[in-house]
Write a protein that holds these residues in place. Structure first.
Motif, PDB file in Angstrom:
ATOM      1  N   ALA A   1       0.826  -1.204   0.000  1.00  0.00           N
ATOM      2  CA  ALA A   1       0.000   0.000   0.000  1.00  0.00           C
ATOM      3  C   ALA A   1       0.858   1.251   0.000  1.00  0.00           C
ATOM      4  O   ALA A   1       0.471   2.282  -0.570  1.00  0.00           O
ATOM      5  CB  ALA A   1      -0.922  -0.008   1.220  1.00  0.00           C
TER       6      ALA A   1
ATOM      7  N   PRO B   1      -1.206   2.532  -4.977  1.00  0.00           N
ATOM      8  CA  PRO B   1      -2.594   2.261  -4.596  1.00  0.00           C
ATOM      9  C   PRO B   1      -2.959   0.792  -4.789  1.00  0.00           C
ATOM     10  O   PRO B   1      -2.496   0.132  -5.707  1.00  0.00           O
ATOM     11  CB  PRO B   1      -3.398   3.166  -5.548  1.00  0.00           C
ATOM     12  CG  PRO B   1      -2.485   3.392  -6.715  1.00  0.00           C
ATOM     13  CD  PRO B   1      -1.093   3.399  -6.160  1.00  0.00           C
ATOM     14  N   ILE B   2      -3.794   0.302  -3.875  1.00  0.00           N
ATOM     15  CA  ILE B   2      -4.284  -1.068  -3.934  1.00  0.00           C
ATOM     16  C   ILE B   2      -5.768  -1.028  -4.281  1.00  0.00           C
ATOM     17  O   ILE B   2      -6.533  -0.263  -3.687  1.00  0.00           O
ATOM     18  CB  ILE B   2      -4.078  -1.773  -2.581  1.00  0.00           C
ATOM     19  CG1 ILE B   2      -2.590  -2.090  -2.359  1.00  0.00           C
ATOM     20  CG2 ILE B   2      -4.883  -3.063  -2.509  1.00  0.00           C
ATOM     21  CD1 ILE B   2      -2.306  -2.717  -1.021  1.00  0.00           C
ATOM     22  N   GLU B   3      -6.162  -1.846  -5.226  1.00  0.00           N
ATOM     23  CA  GLU B   3      -7.567  -1.925  -5.600  1.00  0.00           C
ATOM     24  C   GLU B   3      -8.106  -3.313  -5.279  1.00  0.00           C
ATOM     25  O   GLU B   3      -7.438  -4.319  -5.489  1.00  0.00           O
ATOM     26  CB  GLU B   3      -7.735  -1.634  -7.094  1.00  0.00           C
ATOM     27  CG  GLU B   3      -7.360  -0.207  -7.486  1.00  0.00           C
ATOM     28  CD  GLU B   3      -7.621   0.047  -8.958  1.00  0.00           C
ATOM     29  OE1 GLU B   3      -8.121  -0.883  -9.641  1.00  0.00           O
ATOM     30  OE2 GLU B   3      -7.322   1.155  -9.427  1.00  0.00           O
ATOM     31  N   GLY B   4      -9.309  -3.342  -4.755  1.00  0.00           N
ATOM     32  CA  GLY B   4      -9.960  -4.613  -4.486  1.00  0.00           C
ATOM     33  C   GLY B   4      -9.371  -5.337  -3.294  1.00  0.00           C
ATOM     34  O   GLY B   4      -8.610  -4.794  -2.487  1.00  0.00           O
TER      35      GLY B   4
ATOM     36  N   HIS C   1      -6.994  -7.441  -1.361  1.00  0.00           N
ATOM     37  CA  HIS C   1      -5.566  -7.735  -1.444  1.00  0.00           C
ATOM     38  C   HIS C   1      -5.152  -8.835  -0.469  1.00  0.00           C
ATOM     39  O   HIS C   1      -4.407  -9.743  -0.819  1.00  0.00           O
ATOM     40  CB  HIS C   1      -4.779  -6.453  -1.156  1.00  0.00           C
ATOM     41  CG  HIS C   1      -3.280  -6.623  -1.180  1.00  0.00           C
ATOM     42  ND1 HIS C   1      -2.565  -7.204  -0.144  1.00  0.00           N
ATOM     43  CD2 HIS C   1      -2.355  -6.264  -2.116  1.00  0.00           C
ATOM     44  CE1 HIS C   1      -1.277  -7.206  -0.437  1.00  0.00           C
ATOM     45  NE2 HIS C   1      -1.110  -6.640  -1.626  1.00  0.00           N
TER      46      HIS C   1
ATOM     47  N   THR D   1      -8.500  -0.061   3.354  1.00  0.00           N
ATOM     48  CA  THR D   1      -9.749  -0.296   4.071  1.00  0.00           C
ATOM     49  C   THR D   1      -9.689  -1.686   4.704  1.00  0.00           C
ATOM     50  O   THR D   1      -9.183  -2.638   4.109  1.00  0.00           O
ATOM     51  CB  THR D   1     -10.957  -0.214   3.124  1.00  0.00           C
ATOM     52  OG1 THR D   1     -10.757  -1.101   2.024  1.00  0.00           O
ATOM     53  CG2 THR D   1     -11.122   1.208   2.602  1.00  0.00           C
TER      54      THR D   1
ATOM     55  N   ARG E   1     -18.184  -4.755  -3.318  1.00  0.00           N
ATOM     56  CA  ARG E   1     -17.148  -3.744  -3.064  1.00  0.00           C
ATOM     57  C   ARG E   1     -16.345  -4.192  -1.839  1.00  0.00           C
ATOM     58  O   ARG E   1     -16.580  -3.701  -0.728  1.00  0.00           O
ATOM     59  CB  ARG E   1     -17.766  -2.363  -2.830  1.00  0.00           C
ATOM     60  CG  ARG E   1     -18.509  -1.820  -4.018  1.00  0.00           C
ATOM     61  CD  ARG E   1     -18.903  -0.357  -3.826  1.00  0.00           C
ATOM     62  NE  ARG E   1     -19.647  -0.125  -2.595  1.00  0.00           N
ATOM     63  CZ  ARG E   1     -20.953  -0.373  -2.460  1.00  0.00           C
ATOM     64  NH1 ARG E   1     -21.641  -0.847  -3.475  1.00  0.00           N
ATOM     65  NH2 ARG E   1     -21.571  -0.140  -1.310  1.00  0.00           N
TER      66      ARG E   1
ATOM     67  N   ASN F   1      -9.846  -3.726   1.215  1.00  0.00           N
ATOM     68  CA  ASN F   1      -8.514  -4.199   0.812  1.00  0.00           C
ATOM     69  C   ASN F   1      -8.037  -5.346   1.702  1.00  0.00           C
ATOM     70  O   ASN F   1      -7.322  -6.242   1.249  1.00  0.00           O
ATOM     71  CB  ASN F   1      -7.497  -3.057   0.875  1.00  0.00           C
ATOM     72  CG  ASN F   1      -7.916  -1.867   0.057  1.00  0.00           C
ATOM     73  OD1 ASN F   1      -7.936  -0.737   0.551  1.00  0.00           O
ATOM     74  ND2 ASN F   1      -8.290  -2.081  -1.203  1.00  0.00           N
TER      75      ASN F   1
END
Length: 812
Positions: free
Chosen positions: A64, A68-71, A73, A103, A122, A125
């Protein structure tokens, strides 16, 4: 320490955060980060307070910090709901202080359904969950998308479930995750692992131990452990340590925050009441166990985190990893039964590597005093209880196959290959796998005419001849998700006030013993029953005396390591000076009147008393094994005309009594008892039916929940017993009967330790016939009659009987 290849340094933001707190990155934390950067899986074995959790999440925080981290992880898998909540709270500090855009959320059985639905669309992370919740997530068709970008799984307190059925389920789920996200790395954390290579094989896909780096943490400060001496004499009987409530209350007053561990929920309620009666200063005390309502548990957890409680009485619901830094003393009521469990519980105090954890053991009786000292010695010697890995449960496999079918149709060959990647099922043959699939298809030969068992339909075959399957109807998908799970608790009723406020649950069989006006202690309150309505037990608070709820379940067995140490204490007189005077006197008089067995001997004493004849065997194989052996030996005594009246046992000894004397105990302990009486007893007793009930629920044959309603325990029992009788008659080789038999042998009867005892009995038995009861026999004989006495009450006749036993055994 085994270190993986060196990797890139920590990102500057994280290194600066460590420096700003005045911390150094510990070697094992750096090694875990290096293992991840090298693409390896890892097992970290480190003391409590060594920063294991931070070590596990360090690669995620670094990712992180680098971008940026998406989804989704990282998945964090916990054996306890409370631990997942605690980790979420403790992760917040580094994430916020470093300023990372991460998150973090929890997902357990306590998570609201609308949040669960949103998490699949949604996801956070970092998701903190349990094996059961993970399996349910994998049963959804969108799981392939949800987990596609998964980079890491952190398995906390891996020793708590890897060798059990929950571990079987998790291993199967990890195999599916690895298939969805091939580059995913696994990291497991523990403070109490004896067989590190065994766990490395369990962690690794296909048991490839070389793919798992072993990281050993820095040694922390030695714990400060004492055994509490009673104000009077060490008790002869009992296992709760209740006599010490006033002394424990003094400890609570002298310390900032104290965690009081009990081995059972019933004992936790009892000890809470005892402490409250001795709480002259009115100090704030709480109680925590798994039967309390989630709101009650969360409330007390938050109060502990804020430092508002001076003491918390708890069970195993809190002995894993929960980090409340203000706890400065841990009290263990009764013996811990294992050095690993003791270490785990001690570690809740201070939770700092460089400061000793303070703990007090409160033994319940004289044997438990020896056991407590044995546990201290084992901790000092850094000795852990053995880890026993075994083949995975067939009922768990059935549940997993159905979960995967709910997610998508499957090829039998492909799913078998996936399942074999999990160590507990690595030796599974195609034929054995096919039997499980056939069971899910139609329930088996004896049940195939009933549509409600036809959960799978064959779609065709692949080019290689492998069968392809899909779920027969959407209702079976709903049925699976409502009923999936590995923990099969006894049927329960909700305990509620008239206004609807839920306090928790009590087991149905206990509730059935209650009538309006009866009282019982629960959640720290004295409650009066008003009425039972459907699945609710309606109560009101009262000040009247009350009894304690009882719960079904096997007791924690005395570990083999501690049993061996206790046997050494008995024989080695040089150790006796470490014990209180009355314990030394007890052993000395035993040596004069009878014998003290050598470590490898099986001492059997026989003696008459008040018209009965007693046989006491000091085998030290634990309560579960002794209970099984007691049933078998009394059956054999009956066949031989010895007119048995009953038996009692504790962790250390088994006592059988009857109207005729036992002159040849060796014949009663012969190994063929496991071939003859054992098989007949298990098949005819309720044990096999009880085991079948559990595997039927886990395997999906019988549902506990239907849309809009829940089956009562009686309904579940009726359904499973009916099916059991049909299968025993028409399909005795049914796969679930096989699973039930395995459970009954291994878990309910502890047949492994029973077999070890019988293997050595013939060569090591020392039979001593006495003219009266021996001192060593008193702790087990005082149990006679106590099973019929309500918990928390005193029976004058039993007290008088115990005093007479002691006088007879110890008097001139």
């Amino acid at each position: 320490m085994t270190k993986p290849p060196p990797g890139a340094p920590l990102p500057a933001a994280i290194a600066d955060w460590f420096a700003g707190r005045g911390w150094r990155v510990r070697d094992h934390q750096a090694a875990m980060f290096a293992a991840d950067r090298a693409g390896d899986h890892a097992l970290l074995v480190a003391s409590t307070g060594a920063g294991k959790t931070l070590a596990g999440f360090l690669p995620t925080l670094a990712d992180a910090a680098e971008g940026p981290i998406e989804g989704l992880h990282t998945l964090y898998i916990s054996p306890l709901k409370a631990l997942a909540v605690d980790i979420q709270r403790n992760l917040k500090a580094p994430i916020d202080e470093i300023g990372l855009p991460l998150t973090v959320e929890t997902r357990t059985g306590d998570t609201p359904s609308d949040r669960k639905a949103r998490q699949r669309v949604r996801p956070p992370n970092i998701l903190l969950t349990t094996p059961e919740s993970l399996s349910l997530m994998l049963s959804h068709e969108d799981s392939f998308t949800l987990f596609a970008g998964l980079k890491r799984v952190v398995i906390d307190e891996v020793h708590a479930f890897a060798t059990q059925k929950r571990g079987d389920l998790l291993a199967l789920s990890l195999a599916r995750l690895q298939r969805i996200a091939p580059e995913m790395r696994r990291a497991a954390l523990s403070a109490t692992v004896a067989d590190a290579d065994g766990y490395r094989a369990w962690i690794a896909p296909y048991g490839d131990i070389d793919s798992v780096a072993l990281v050993l943490g820095e040694k922390g400060a030695d714990p400060d452990i004492d055994i509490l001496l009673p104000l009077g004499r060490v008790p002869w009987g009992g296992h709760s340590g209740r006599y010490a409530a006033p002394q424990v209350m003094e400890l609570i007053a002298d310390n900032r925050t104290t965690l009081v561990f009990c081995n059972t929920r019933s004992l936790a309620e009892l000890i809470f009441q005892d402490l409250w009666k001795a709480n002259d200063q009115g100090l704030p005390i709480g109680i925590h166990h798994g039967s309390l309502a989630v709101e009650a548990r969360r409330k007390v957890e938050a109060a502990m985190a804020r430092g508002e409680l001076r003491a918390l009485v708890a069970t195993a619901s809190l002995d894993l990893g929960v980090d409340w830094g203000d706890i400065d003393c841990v009290v263990q009521m009764g013996a811990p039964k294992g050095s690993s469990r003791l270490l785990q519980r001690i570690g809740r105090a201070n939770h700092r590597l460089d400061e000793p954890s303070k703990a007090i053991l409160v033994p319940g009786n004289r044997f438990e005093y020896l056991e407590a000292q044995a546990a201290l010695d084992a901790v000092e010697a850094d000795e852990r209880d053995p880890d026993i890995f075994r083949p995975g449960g067939l009922d768990v496999l059935a549940q997993n196959i159905m979960a995967m079918a709910c997610a998508a149709p499957f090829s039998e060959a492909d799913l078998l290959e996936e399942v074999q990647a999990a160590l507990p099922y690595s030796a599974l043959t195609p034929a054995a796998f096919g039997r499980i699939v056939d069971f899910i298809r139609d329930g088996g030969y004896a049940l195939k005419s009933y549509d409600r068992f036809k959960r799978l339909t064959q779609e065709g075959t692949d080019d290689d001849g492998s069968r392809r399957w899909r779920v027969s109807h959407p209702r079976f998908v709903t049925q699976h998700r409502m009923n999936a799970g590995i923990i099969v608790d006894a049927a329960t009723l909700d305990v509620r006030f008239k206004n609807g406020r839920k306090l928790g649950t009590v087991e149905e069989y206990f509730a059935a013993s209650l009538s309006p006006g009866d009282t019982f202690f629960f959640s720290g309150l004295s409650l009066e029953v008003e009425r039972i309505k459907d699945t609710d037990l309606i109560v009101r608070a009262t000040s009247r005396p009350a009894r304690i709820p009882t719960y079904v379940g096997a007791r924690m067995p005395l570990s083999t390591n501690l049993a061996a140490r206790v046997r050494e204490f008995l024989f080695d007189r040089s150790q006796w000076r470490r014990f209180p005077d009355d314990v030394q006197e007890w052993l000395s008089v035993q040596s004069d009147r009878s014998v003290l067995p050598e470590p490898g001997q099986l001492l059997v004493e026989t003696f008459p008393r008040e018209g009965r004849h007693y046989m006491v065997a000091y085998s030290f194989e634990g309560w579960n094994a002794h209970q099984s052996l007691g049933m078998l030996i009394t059956k054999r005594m009956e066949k031989r005309g010895l007119k048995p009246l009953g038996f009692v046992s504790n962790d250390y000894a088994l006592a059988c009594y009857g109207l005729e004397p036992v002159t040849d105990p060796a014949a009663l302990f012969s190994k063929d008892i496991l071939r003859d009486e054992f098989t007949d007893w298990v098949q005819q007793s309720a044990l096999l039916k009880r085991a079948f009930r559990e595997v039927s629920v886990i395997g999906g044959l019988v549902e506990r929940q239907h849309p809009g309603r829940r089956k009562t325990g009686k309904q579940v029992t009726f359904s499973t017993d009916l099916i059991y009788d049909v299968l025993r008659k028409y399909e005795p080789d049914h796969v679930l009967l096989e699973a039930a038999w395995a459970d009954a042998r291994a878990r309910l009867t502890d047949v492994g330790r029973l077999g070890d005892l019988l293997d050595r009995a013939a060569d090591t038995m020392l039979h001593v016939h006495l003219d009266r009861v021996s001192p060593l026999a008193v702790p087990v004989l005082v149990l006679i009659g106590r099973e019929t006495v309500a918990t928390g009450t005193a029976d004058d006749a039993l007290i008088a009987e115990a005093e007479a036993l002691v006088a007879e055994a110890m008097g001139d």
